[in-house]
Design an enzyme around this catalytic site. Structure first.
Site, PDB file in Angstrom:
ATOM      1  CB  THR A 105     -29.730  15.462   1.629  1.00 48.12           C
ATOM      2  OG1 THR A 105     -29.151  15.035   2.866  1.00 48.12           O
ATOM      3  CG2 THR A 105     -30.290  16.865   1.805  1.00 48.12           C
ATOM      4  CG  HIS A 145     -19.445  20.863   3.765  1.00 44.80           C
ATOM      5  ND1 HIS A 145     -20.670  20.790   3.132  1.00 44.80           N
ATOM      6  CD2 HIS A 145     -19.683  20.609   5.075  1.00 44.80           C
ATOM      7  CE1 HIS A 145     -21.606  20.493   4.016  1.00 44.80           C
ATOM      8  NE2 HIS A 145     -21.036  20.386   5.194  1.00 44.80           N
ATOM      9  CG  ASP A 187     -26.471  20.264  -0.795  1.00 44.13           C
ATOM     10  OD1 ASP A 187     -25.717  21.120  -0.285  1.00 44.13           O
ATOM     11  OD2 ASP A 187     -27.040  19.378  -0.133  1.00 44.13           O
ATOM     12  N   GLY A 190       0.787  -1.221   0.000  1.00 46.59           N
ATOM     13  CA  GLY A 190       0.000   0.000   0.000  1.00 46.59           C
ATOM     14  C   GLY A 190       0.819   1.270   0.000  1.00 46.59           C
ATOM     15  CE  LYS A 223     -29.580  18.143   5.975  1.00 54.50           C
ATOM     16  NZ  LYS A 223     -28.418  18.026   5.069  1.00 54.50           N
TER      17      LYS A 223
END
Length: 329
Positions: free
Chosen positions: A243, A146, A235, A54, A208
Site C-alpha cells: 500500500t 488497527h 499508516d 511445539g 485505494k
C-alpha cells in the site's frame, strides 16, 4: 523523556501500590529491556521453553505475591505461539498471587480481525480479547490498534497509546520544506489529519481498492494536491509494503518531489525489503514495537524507539495516575 520517570520503582519500601515488576516474553525482549532502562529497573527473571512438539512452557523465577506485574509480549510472527505464551504468562502471574497483572502488547496482530465483513467469518479480535480476560489480566496496555473500537471488545481497562508524537517529532526535526501528509486510504484519514495538524500542514487522501486478502492494493486516485510537494505517507502498520509503495508511486506520477513514509508497526513479510528498496520511498520510519524480522530491513528504513512512551504509561498505571496526558497531541 522526563528525568523524573527514572525512579526507584523496584524498591518495596514506601510503595503503597506494591513492588513494580516488569517481565518480558520471548517476542519483546529488546523493547522490554529499553523500557526497564527508562524506568531504572531490571527485568524480572523468568523462562520460556518450547518443547519438540511445539508445546510452550513458561515459569516465573521470582516472587510476585503482592506485586504489580507488567508482562511485555507482542503478538508478531509466530503470532499464535506468541499469543498463547502471553495467555500462559497472565495465568502464571494470577496463580502466583500478583496484585495486578497488566498485559503490555506493543503490537496486537489480531486487531485486523475487528469486524464481520464477510459471511461466516470470526471476529478474531473479540475472541482474543475474551481469552486475555479469561486468563486473568486486569488491564491491557497497547499501541496503535488497527481499529480503536477494539478497546470496546474488552471488559477490562485498555490504555491505547499512539506512536504519533514520536514519529512527528522525528520528521519535525528534519524540517522538510513544502511537506504534505498523505493517508493511503480514508480509513486512516482521521489519524492523518492529526499528523497534519501537529506538523502544521495539509493532508491528502488516497483512494485505494483491494479485491481480496492476498491481492495488492490498487491506488485509483489521490484527493488533494501533491504536485511540487514533498509527501509524508502515514499508516498504522504495513505487512508487505504494498500500500505504501502504490501510494508513493501515485504521488510521484502526480508530480510529488521526495516521498517519505512512517508506520507504527513494520511487520514486513518475506520479500518486502527488496520491494521497498526499489520503491520511490526515500525514507520509511517505523517503531520498535516488533522485534522479529523475516529478513534485514531495506536500507531506506529507520527504526525509532517508543520505549519512553511505554515506560511513562507503565509508571502512571503503577502509581494510579492518569495516562491521558500521553494522548494529548
Amino acid at each position: 523523556m522526563d528525568k523524573s520517570l527514572v525512579c526507584n520503582a523496584s524498591s518495596k519500601d514506601n510503595d503503597p501500590f506494591g513492588e513494580l515488576k516488569i517481565f518480558s516474553g520471548k517476542a519483546s525482549k529488546s523493547l522490554a529491556s529499553e523500557i526497564g532502562a527508562k524506568l531504572g529497573i531490571e527485568l524480572a527473571q523468568s523462562e520460556t521453553k518450547t518443547f519438540s512438539e511445539g508445546n510452550v512452557f513458561v515459569r516465573v523465577l521470582e516472587n510476585v505475591r503482592g506485586r504489580d506485574v507488567f508482562i511485555i509480549q507482542g503478538t508478531e510472527y509466530p503470532v499464535n505461539d506468541n499469543f498463547m505464551e502471553l495467555l500462559f504468562w497472565i495465568d502464571a502471574f494470577r496463580r502466583a498471587s500478583a496484585t495486578q497483572v497488566t498485559a503490555v502488547i506493543p503490537f496486537f496482530s489480531y486487531a485486523k480481525g475487528d469486524k464481520k465483513d464477510e459471511p461466516r467469518v470470526s471476529i478474531r479480535a473479540r475472541v482474543c480479547a475474551d481469552a486475555i480476560e479469561a486468563a486473568g489480566a486486569d488491564r491491557v496496555l497497547t499501541m496503535d490498534l488497527h481499529s480503536p473500537q477494539i478497546q470496546g471488545f474488552f471488559k477490562i481497562p485498555v490504555d491505547h497509546l499512539y506512536a504519533m508524537p514520536v514519529l512527528v517529532d522525528y520528521f519535525r526535526k528534519k524540517q522538510i520544506p513544502d511537506l504534505v501528509v498523505a493517508a493511503p486510504d480514508v480509513g486512516f484519514g482521521k489519524q492523518a489529519y492529526r499528523y497534519a495538524q501537529m506538523m502544521h500542514t495539509n493532508v491528502v487522501f488516497g483512494n485505494k481498492v483491494r479485491h481480496s486478502h492476498d491481492e495488492k492494493a490498487e491506488m485509483l486516485d489521490i484527493v488533494g494536491q501533491v504536485e511540487g510537494k514533498n509527501v509524508l505517507i502515514v499508516d498504522d502498520f504495513t505487512i508487505s509494503g504494498g500500500t505504501l509503495i502504490e501510494m508513493a508511486k501515485a504521488c510521484k506520477e502526480r508530480g510529488a518531489l521526495d516521498v517519505y513514509a512512517c508506520v507504527s508497526h513494520g511487520v514486513f513479510s518475506k520479500g518486502s525489503a527488496e520491494k521497498i528498496a526499489r520503491s520511490p520511498i526515500k525514507e520509511l520510519v517505523l517503531t520498535d514495537t516488533i522485534g522479529h524480522r523475516f529478513e534485514p530491513l531495506a536500507p531506506c528504513c529507520k527504526v525509532i524507539s517508543v520505549a519512553g512512551l511505554f515506560a511513562e504509561a507503565i509508571q502512571s498505571i503503577h502509581r494510579r495516575e492518569s495516562v491521558s496526558r500521553l494522548f494529548d497531541f
